[in-house]
Design a protein around this motif. Structure first.
Motif, PDB file in Angstrom:
ATOM      1  N   ILE A 171      37.678  41.032  55.718  1.00 17.59           N
ATOM      2  CA  ILE A 171      38.124  40.268  54.534  1.00 17.59           C
ATOM      3  C   ILE A 171      36.980  39.420  53.824  1.00 17.59           C
ATOM      4  N   GLN A 172      36.875  39.504  52.713  1.00 15.15           N
ATOM      5  CA  GLN A 172      35.615  39.157  51.837  1.00 15.15           C
ATOM      6  C   GLN A 172      35.903  37.405  52.075  1.00 15.15           C
ATOM      7  N   HIS A 173      34.418  36.816  51.778  1.00 19.26           N
ATOM      8  CA  HIS A 173      34.457  35.392  51.534  1.00 19.26           C
ATOM      9  C   HIS A 173      35.026  34.471  52.774  1.00 19.26           C
ATOM     10  N   VAL A 174      34.868  34.990  54.096  1.00 17.65           N
ATOM     11  CA  VAL A 174      34.975  34.375  55.449  1.00 17.65           C
ATOM     12  C   VAL A 174      33.912  33.825  55.658  1.00 17.65           C
ATOM     13  N   GLU A 175      33.653  32.491  55.769  1.00 18.33           N
ATOM     14  CA  GLU A 175      32.238  31.873  56.119  1.00 18.33           C
ATOM     15  C   GLU A 175      31.560  32.479  57.103  1.00 18.33           C
ATOM     16  N   LYS A 176      30.353  32.330  57.177  1.00 14.78           N
ATOM     17  CA  LYS A 176      29.438  33.060  58.242  1.00 14.78           C
ATOM     18  C   LYS A 176      29.675  32.252  59.439  1.00 14.78           C
ATOM     19  N   ILE A 177      29.638  30.791  59.233  1.00 16.86           N
ATOM     20  CA  ILE A 177      29.713  29.946  60.531  1.00 16.86           C
ATOM     21  C   ILE A 177      30.899  29.148  60.391  1.00 16.86           C
ATOM     22  N   LEU A 178      31.451  28.952  61.499  1.00 18.04           N
ATOM     23  CA  LEU A 178      32.434  27.846  61.817  1.00 18.04           C
ATOM     24  C   LEU A 178      32.256  26.980  62.808  1.00 18.04           C
ATOM     25  N   ILE A 179      32.217  25.829  62.458  1.00 15.65           N
ATOM     26  CA  ILE A 179      31.833  24.430  63.156  1.00 15.65           C
ATOM     27  C   ILE A 179      33.021  23.916  63.952  1.00 15.65           C
ATOM     28  N   THR A 180      32.876  23.679  65.100  1.00 19.68           N
ATOM     29  CA  THR A 180      34.405  23.233  65.762  1.00 19.68           C
ATOM     30  C   THR A 180      33.887  22.143  66.724  1.00 19.68           C
ATOM     31  N   SER A 181      34.719  21.023  66.593  1.00 20.78           N
ATOM     32  CA  SER A 181      34.387  20.012  67.979  1.00 20.78           C
ATOM     33  C   SER A 181      35.554  20.306  68.858  1.00 20.78           C
ATOM     34  N   THR A 182      35.094  20.132  70.081  1.00 20.29           N
ATOM     35  CA  THR A 182      35.746  20.359  71.427  1.00 20.29           C
ATOM     36  C   THR A 182      35.824  19.037  72.121  1.00 20.29           C
ATOM     37  N   LEU A 183      37.167  19.107  73.044  1.00 18.37           N
ATOM     38  CA  LEU A 183      37.402  18.100  74.004  1.00 18.37           C
ATOM     39  C   LEU A 183      38.263  18.666  75.124  1.00 18.37           C
ATOM     40  N   ARG A 184      37.594  18.439  76.248  1.00 20.18           N
ATOM     41  CA  ARG A 184      38.284  19.066  77.609  1.00 20.18           C
ATOM     42  C   ARG A 184      38.484  18.046  78.488  1.00 20.18           C
ATOM     43  N   ILE A 185      39.796  17.615  78.872  1.00 25.07           N
ATOM     44  CA  ILE A 185      40.153  16.734  80.064  1.00 25.07           C
ATOM     45  C   ILE A 185      40.899  17.434  81.244  1.00 25.07           C
ATOM     46  N   GLY A 186      40.497  16.989  82.231  1.00 24.25           N
ATOM     47  CA  GLY A 186      41.653  17.347  83.527  1.00 24.25           C
ATOM     48  C   GLY A 186      41.078  17.346  84.850  1.00 24.25           C
ATOM     49  N   TYR A 187      41.445  18.210  86.004  1.00 23.31           N
ATOM     50  CA  TYR A 187      40.989  17.864  87.154  1.00 23.31           C
ATOM     51  C   TYR A 187      40.871  19.342  87.691  1.00 23.31           C
ATOM     52  N   LYS A 188      39.606  19.205  88.551  1.00 23.81           N
ATOM     53  CA  LYS A 188      39.081  20.359  89.057  1.00 23.81           C
ATOM     54  C   LYS A 188      39.025  21.647  88.183  1.00 23.81           C
ATOM     55  N   TRP A 189      39.509  22.765  88.343  1.00 28.16           N
ATOM     56  CA  TRP A 189      39.441  23.942  87.502  1.00 28.16           C
ATOM     57  C   TRP A 189      40.158  23.843  86.381  1.00 28.16           C
ATOM     58  N   VAL A 190      41.315  23.206  86.409  1.00 28.80           N
ATOM     59  CA  VAL A 190      42.146  23.364  85.059  1.00 28.80           C
ATOM     60  C   VAL A 190      42.155  22.112  84.273  1.00 28.80           C
ATOM     61  N   ASN A 191      42.076  22.176  83.258  1.00 28.69           N
ATOM     62  CA  ASN A 191      41.925  21.308  82.373  1.00 28.69           C
ATOM     63  C   ASN A 191      42.679  21.652  81.018  1.00 28.69           C
ATOM     64  N   LEU A 192      42.958  20.602  80.241  1.00 26.86           N
ATOM     65  CA  LEU A 192      43.469  20.625  78.913  1.00 26.86           C
ATOM     66  C   LEU A 192      42.389  20.863  77.821  1.00 26.86           C
ATOM     67  N   ASN A 193      42.464  21.485  76.910  1.00 20.88           N
ATOM     68  CA  ASN A 193      41.384  21.697  75.818  1.00 20.88           C
ATOM     69  C   ASN A 193      42.128  21.448  74.369  1.00 20.88           C
ATOM     70  N   PHE A 194      41.050  20.742  73.655  1.00 24.48           N
ATOM     71  CA  PHE A 194      41.487  20.413  72.149  1.00 24.48           C
ATOM     72  C   PHE A 194      40.336  20.749  71.402  1.00 24.48           C
ATOM     73  N   ASN A 195      40.529  21.695  70.197  1.00 24.63           N
ATOM     74  CA  ASN A 195      39.665  21.982  69.624  1.00 24.63           C
ATOM     75  C   ASN A 195      40.057  21.689  67.974  1.00 24.63           C
ATOM     76  N   TYR A 196      39.014  21.243  67.246  1.00 26.04           N
ATOM     77  CA  TYR A 196      39.592  20.876  65.928  1.00 26.04           C
ATOM     78  C   TYR A 196      38.365  21.619  65.041  1.00 26.04           C
ATOM     79  N   ALA A 197      38.448  22.253  64.101  1.00 28.09           N
ATOM     80  CA  ALA A 197      37.284  22.901  63.129  1.00 28.09           C
ATOM     81  C   ALA A 197      36.925  21.920  62.223  1.00 28.09           C
ATOM     82  N   LEU A 198      35.563  21.771  61.943  1.00 28.24           N
ATOM     83  CA  LEU A 198      35.124  20.694  61.288  1.00 28.24           C
ATOM     84  C   LEU A 198      34.616  21.562  59.945  1.00 28.24           C
ATOM     85  N   SER A 199      34.726  22.728  59.653  1.00 29.36           N
ATOM     86  CA  SER A 199      34.553  23.579  58.468  1.00 29.36           C
ATOM     87  C   SER A 199      35.755  24.428  58.204  1.00 29.36           C
ATOM     88  N   LYS A 200      35.899  24.932  57.185  1.00 25.80           N
ATOM     89  CA  LYS A 200      36.710  25.924  56.694  1.00 25.80           C
ATOM     90  C   LYS A 200      36.620  27.202  56.986  1.00 25.80           C
TER      91      LYS A 200
END
Length: 222
Positions: A171-200
């Protein structure tokens, strides 16, 4: 991309099974992690509606550097991300000067209409681990575009009720780079993750100004 993802997932489980036999997972300098999440697409065009679950995944390896004997560490590495966008729309011309999402007319039956975006990631993050194995990580990742394609399966869009499957790559005009902020919180192996894109997803004024926010689970020893 699907074969690469399957290979990486098998690698993830193999290395993590070996790592479980160690006394202290946090002492391992190199970790394999896997994120599984649902994408919520922001800033959709009028009349375009996200349909069902929009599952995504990330598989990655990261080198962990602990700050002396503290509970803090810094990690960086590489990985693969796949994002799915399923909706009530299609891209009629993936090579157009401006990419548009056209809604599927009422009365047309279809099984799915989706777009998949794949990236090679370079993630970095700061980590914190307490003595009782509570874990927190905050970071950012740069996703370098690998592949994108759209898939439509259903009746022809002209209303002829003939079943078709249409796939379009690059698909044309898809940005070459996607910048994403990441957050992870949890216990031992299992964590919740939250990702929020900073670019379109698409280049400015060359496509819809959509970007993903995702919530899910992480499986990772660190």
């Amino acid at each position: 991309m699907r074969k690469i993802a399957i290979l990486l997932i098998f690698l993830f489980f193999g290395i993590n099974s070996f790592a479980q036999s160690t006394d202290d997972l946090y002492e391992q300098n190199f970790n394999i992690g896997m994120d599984v999440y649902n994408n919520f697409w922001m800033n959709l065009p009028d009349n375009v509606v996200q349909k069902g679950l929009n599952m995504g995944y990330s598989v990655y390896g990261m080198y962990n550097y602990q700050f002396k004997k503290s509970n803090f560490s810094f990690a960086g590495g590489a990985g693969i991300t796949s994002l799915k966008f399923a909706s009530n729309s299609v891209i009629n011309d993936v090579k157009a000067d401006v990419i548009t999402f056209d809604t599927i007319a009422n009365g047309i039956n279809y099984d799915r209409s989706k777009i998949t975006f794949s990236y090679f990631d370079i993630p970095v993050e700061f980590r914190y681990k307490t003595e009782n194995n509570f874990r927190f990580a905050l970071g950012v990742k740069l996703g370098f575009r690998l592949d994108n394609h759209s898939t439509y399966k259903g009746e022809r869009l002209d209303g002829s009720e003939i079943g078709v499957t249409i796939k379009n790559k690059d698909i044309q005009h898809v940005e070459k780079i996607l910048i994403t902020s990441t957050l992870r919180i949890g216990y031992k192996w299992v964590n919740l993750n939250f990702n929020y894109a900073l670019s379109k997803i698409f280049e400015l004024e060359r496509g819809p100004e959509i970007y993903p926010f995702s919530v899910g689970f992480t499986f990772m020893p660190f």
